[in-house]
Design an enzyme around this catalytic site. Structure first.
Site, PDB file in Angstrom:
ATOM      1  N   GLU A 206     -65.902 -65.466 -48.025  1.00  0.00           N
ATOM      2  CA  GLU A 206     -65.308 -66.677 -48.447  1.00  0.00           C
ATOM      3  C   GLU A 206     -63.781 -66.696 -47.961  1.00  0.00           C
ATOM      4  O   GLU A 206     -62.852 -66.330 -47.698  1.00  0.00           O
ATOM      5  CB  GLU A 206     -64.888 -65.748 -49.908  1.00  0.00           C
TER       6      GLU A 206
ATOM      7  N   ARG B   2     -56.553 -70.804 -49.276  1.00  0.00           N
ATOM      8  CA  ARG B   2     -54.665 -70.505 -49.286  1.00  0.00           C
ATOM      9  C   ARG B   2     -54.121 -71.024 -48.497  1.00  0.00           C
ATOM     10  O   ARG B   2     -52.717 -70.919 -48.723  1.00  0.00           O
ATOM     11  CB  ARG B   2     -54.804 -69.238 -49.158  1.00  0.00           C
TER      12      ARG B   2
ATOM     13  N   THR C 193     -60.169 -67.890 -53.320  1.00  0.00           N
ATOM     14  CA  THR C 193     -58.974 -68.322 -54.532  1.00  0.00           C
ATOM     15  C   THR C 193     -59.348 -70.001 -55.442  1.00  0.00           C
ATOM     16  O   THR C 193     -58.400 -70.802 -54.717  1.00  0.00           O
ATOM     17  CB  THR C 193     -57.623 -68.384 -53.428  1.00  0.00           C
TER      18      THR C 193
ATOM     19  N   LYS D  65     -65.816 -61.018 -60.600  1.00  0.00           N
ATOM     20  CA  LYS D  65     -65.027 -59.796 -59.731  1.00  0.00           C
ATOM     21  C   LYS D  65     -64.072 -59.201 -59.996  1.00  0.00           C
ATOM     22  O   LYS D  65     -63.392 -59.673 -61.037  1.00  0.00           O
ATOM     23  CB  LYS D  65     -64.046 -61.281 -57.883  1.00  0.00           C
TER      24      LYS D  65
HETATM   25  C1  3PG Z   1     -57.909 -61.535 -51.737  1.00  0.00           C
HETATM   26  O1  3PG Z   1     -57.923 -61.927 -52.845  1.00  0.00           O
HETATM   27  O2  3PG Z   1     -57.228 -61.520 -51.494  1.00  0.00           O
HETATM   28  C2  3PG Z   1     -58.779 -60.006 -51.745  1.00  0.00           C
HETATM   29  O3  3PG Z   1     -58.700 -59.816 -53.154  1.00  0.00           O
HETATM   30  C3  3PG Z   1     -58.801 -59.305 -50.368  1.00  0.00           C
HETATM   31  O4  3PG Z   1     -58.227 -58.466 -50.922  1.00  0.00           O
HETATM   32  P1  3PG Z   1     -57.650 -57.115 -49.885  1.00  0.00           P
HETATM   33  O5  3PG Z   1     -56.352 -58.470 -48.997  1.00  0.00           O
HETATM   34  O6  3PG Z   1     -56.686 -56.728 -50.619  1.00  0.00           O
HETATM   35  O7  3PG Z   1     -58.827 -57.379 -49.588  1.00  0.00           O
END
Ligand code: 3PG
Length: 212
Positions: free
Chosen positions: A40, A44, A67, A127
């Site tokens: 993914e 960001r 995101t 999710k």
């Molecule tokens: C996120 O959206 O940042 C993910 O859920 C990943 O989370 P993590 O950095 O705790 O693995």
């Protein structure tokens, strides 16, 4: 095979935060070398869309957008070749925009009300974020009891040792997290580290599926 079926087969979704799209091709190859054929690419950073586009061109690699918060981002992800898109929460407008462009949406949920709303709108793969803080595998068991037809992708606070416990649950279709793809390792070109962490996660996946 649908994108959700592919993600289910792979079982692990690395969450990438990337600063240089020029690293995306090598990153995808490093993940493939470790036994994980998807990721993914979060939107960001300004590099997210270009990185997604580059990874989507790697043969045998399933590139998704992460995101995805707005309709415009959903359209940009579709244009860049995303096979799937993930959001931290559930916005029907964003989810609809993604689906309207032929991209599989995996919306984020945290509560029973959100699961029910997403499921009612046709999303049976969601999710769960932030899964670790919400209670981990036991929380997913509690959600799965009433939502028999929903499958979960725990994300947020998932540690390497959590892969087995999550994937042994029939209501978990894959696990997701950033620990395999540290932002600094991508920036530094440390793709050996990424392959090593991916391989360890893939071995935990395979052991869980073998029932050990
Ligand atoms: C996120 O959206 O940042 C993910 O859920 C990943 O989370 P993590 O950095 O705790 O693995």
């Amino acid at each position: 095979m649908s994108a959700v079926a592919e993600v289910t087969r792979i079982g692990i979704v690395p969450v990438v935060v990337i600063d240089d799209p020029g690293r995306a091709h090598a990153l995808a190859e490093a993940l493939l070398a470790g036994g994980i054929g998807c990721a993914e690419f979060t939107l960001r950073t300004p590099a997210g869309i270009a990185a997604l586009r580059a990874a989507a061109a790697v043969p045998g690699f399933l590139a998704g957008a992460g995101t995805v918060l707005t309709v415009d981002q959903a359209k940009a992800a579709a244009d860049a070749g995303a096979a799937f898109a993930v959001s931290p929460g559930y916005d029907p407008a964003v989810a609809g925009a993604v689906a309207g462009h032929g991209v599989t949406m995996i919306p984020g949920v945290a509560t029973p009300t959100e699961v029910q709303r997403a499921f009612g709108d046709g999303f049976a793969h969601v999710k769960v974020f932030p899964a670790g803080l919400l209670g981990g595998p036991a929380y997913l068991d509690a959600l799965a009891a009433p939502f028999r037809e929903v499958a979960f992708l725990p994300s947020g606070g998932v540690a390497p040792d959590d892969v087995g416990p999550y994937l042994r649950r029939p209501h978990v279709f894959a696990v997701s997290g950033s620990w395999m793809v540290p932002r600094a390792a991508i920036a530094d070109g440390d793709f050996d580290l990424i392959s090593t962490r991916s391989r360890a996660a893939a071995e935990a996946r395979d052991a869980a599926r073998a029932g050990s």
